[in-house]
Design a protein around this motif. Structure first.
Motif, mmCIF file in Angstrom:
data_model
loop_
_atom_site.group_PDB
_atom_site.id
_atom_site.type_symbol
_atom_site.label_atom_id
_atom_site.label_comp_id
_atom_site.label_asym_id
_atom_site.label_seq_id
_atom_site.Cartn_x
_atom_site.Cartn_y
_atom_site.Cartn_z
ATOM 1 N N PRO A 70 0.992 -1.095 -0.408
ATOM 2 C CA PRO A 70 0.024 -0.075 -0.198
ATOM 3 C C PRO A 70 0.893 1.282 0.163
ATOM 4 O O PRO A 70 0.291 2.381 -0.953
ATOM 5 C CB PRO A 70 -0.820 -0.130 1.075
ATOM 6 N N PHE A 71 2.050 1.688 0.722
ATOM 7 C CA PHE A 71 2.752 2.163 0.859
ATOM 8 C C PHE A 71 2.791 2.392 -0.341
ATOM 9 O O PHE A 71 2.871 3.608 -0.958
ATOM 10 C CB PHE A 71 4.091 1.841 1.680
ATOM 11 N N GLY A 72 3.626 1.552 -1.335
ATOM 12 C CA GLY A 72 4.366 2.129 -3.229
ATOM 13 C C GLY A 72 3.136 2.492 -4.042
ATOM 14 O O GLY A 72 3.171 3.583 -5.241
ATOM 15 N N TYR A 73 1.727 2.027 -3.645
ATOM 16 C CA TYR A 73 0.818 2.552 -4.445
ATOM 17 C C TYR A 73 -0.083 3.380 -4.162
ATOM 18 O O TYR A 73 -0.254 4.627 -5.045
ATOM 19 C CB TYR A 73 -0.985 1.188 -4.289
ATOM 20 N N ILE A 74 0.178 3.954 -2.651
ATOM 21 C CA ILE A 74 -0.343 5.328 -2.220
ATOM 22 C C ILE A 74 0.568 6.079 -2.688
ATOM 23 O O ILE A 74 -0.020 7.075 -3.798
ATOM 24 C CB ILE A 74 -0.366 5.526 -0.810
ATOM 25 N N ALA A 75 2.037 5.576 -2.678
ATOM 26 C CA ALA A 75 3.152 6.995 -2.593
ATOM 27 C C ALA A 75 2.979 7.042 -5.001
ATOM 28 O O ALA A 75 3.645 8.036 -5.294
ATOM 29 C CB ALA A 75 4.328 7.002 -1.904
ATOM 30 N N ALA A 76 2.480 5.878 -4.473
ATOM 31 C CA ALA A 76 2.851 6.263 -6.773
ATOM 32 C C ALA A 76 1.662 7.420 -7.137
ATOM 33 O O ALA A 76 1.297 7.532 -8.153
ATOM 34 C CB ALA A 76 3.000 5.337 -7.470
ATOM 35 N N ALA A 77 0.691 6.986 -6.945
ATOM 36 C CA ALA A 77 -0.705 8.445 -6.071
ATOM 37 C C ALA A 77 -0.414 9.203 -6.791
ATOM 38 O O ALA A 77 -1.390 10.613 -7.395
ATOM 39 C CB ALA A 77 -1.814 7.556 -6.111
ATOM 40 N N TRP A 78 0.323 9.835 -5.766
ATOM 41 C CA TRP A 78 0.588 11.096 -5.496
ATOM 42 C C TRP A 78 2.033 11.205 -6.195
ATOM 43 O O TRP A 78 2.466 13.001 -6.362
ATOM 44 C CB TRP A 78 0.841 11.684 -4.095
ATOM 45 N N THR A 79 2.137 11.184 -7.373
ATOM 46 C CA THR A 79 3.457 11.341 -7.695
ATOM 47 C C THR A 79 3.692 11.296 -9.596
ATOM 48 O O THR A 79 2.804 9.708 -9.354
ATOM 49 C CB THR A 79 5.018 11.139 -7.226
ATOM 50 N N ARG A 80 3.754 11.442 -10.816
ATOM 51 C CA ARG A 80 4.413 11.309 -11.576
ATOM 52 C C ARG A 80 5.901 10.374 -12.315
ATOM 53 O O ARG A 80 5.729 9.836 -13.297
ATOM 54 C CB ARG A 80 4.279 12.042 -12.840
ATOM 55 N N LYS A 81 6.712 10.108 -11.436
ATOM 56 C CA LYS A 81 7.823 9.368 -11.244
ATOM 57 C C LYS A 81 8.020 8.160 -11.044
ATOM 58 O O LYS A 81 7.397 8.669 -9.270
ATOM 59 C CB LYS A 81 8.920 10.410 -11.242
ATOM 60 N N TRP A 82 8.092 7.333 -11.135
ATOM 61 C CA TRP A 82 7.959 5.444 -10.619
ATOM 62 C C TRP A 82 9.112 5.478 -9.585
ATOM 63 O O TRP A 82 8.972 4.782 -8.491
ATOM 64 C CB TRP A 82 8.223 5.015 -11.495
#
Length: 166
Positions: A70-82
């Protein structure tokens, strides 16, 4: 993202981060109360065909991966760079392990936990990117727009059928 959807996402992220902080900085290992039951379940699984090399350490490694998806998913939802959420997952994991080493004498800091947590964040990022790309793709069964607002299905032009509206 609509305003209510954004608010829900923020509340969900805050709840997850609170749970993560409680698990990470609990004064004693969070699995201590169930360690006997966990050992019994692993023993039962071994007796019923699970390979003997899969033990508590493998379960703990897998649990750490699951904890950071969930950390990765949530953080990815808030930025455009992987790589931003990947770096954040790695940094958060390093801070957790450092905090456990310095502040919690009954907890055990581990480099393997950092690896597992970072892998979990990477899996979460992959899931977000995959779902986002899947929903962002134009539908293949919808006709492309033309200057008149009409269109054809790509298969029609390949079959030699003239475009609609020309």
């Amino acid at each position: 993202m609509t305003k209510p959807h954004f608010r829900f996402t923020v509340i969900l992220a805050a709840a997850y981060l609170l749970a993560l902080a409680m698990i990470a900085f609990w004064p004693t290992p969070v699995d201590r109360p169930v360690s006997g039951s966990l050992s019994s379940v692993i023993g039962w699984l071994h007796a019923h065909g699970m390979p003997s090399f899969i033990g508590y350490n493998k379960f703990e490694f897998g649990a750490n991966i699951l904890l950071f998806i969930p950390f990765g998913y949530i953080a990815a939802a808030w930025t455009r760079k992987w790589w931003h959420p990947l770096a954040a997952g790695f940094a958060a994991s390093c801070l957790i392990e450092l905090g456990q080493a310095l502040l919690l004498p009954n907890r055990f800091a581990s480099l393997l936990d950092i690896v597992a947590n970072t892998v979990g964040a990477a899996v979460g990022i992959f899931i977000h990117v995959f779902l986002h790309a899947r929903h962002a793709e134009p539908r293949r069964d919808s006709p492309p727009a033309t200057e008149h607002g009409l269109g054809t299905h790509p298969d029609d032009e390949m079959a030699g059928n003239p475009p609609v509206g020309r």
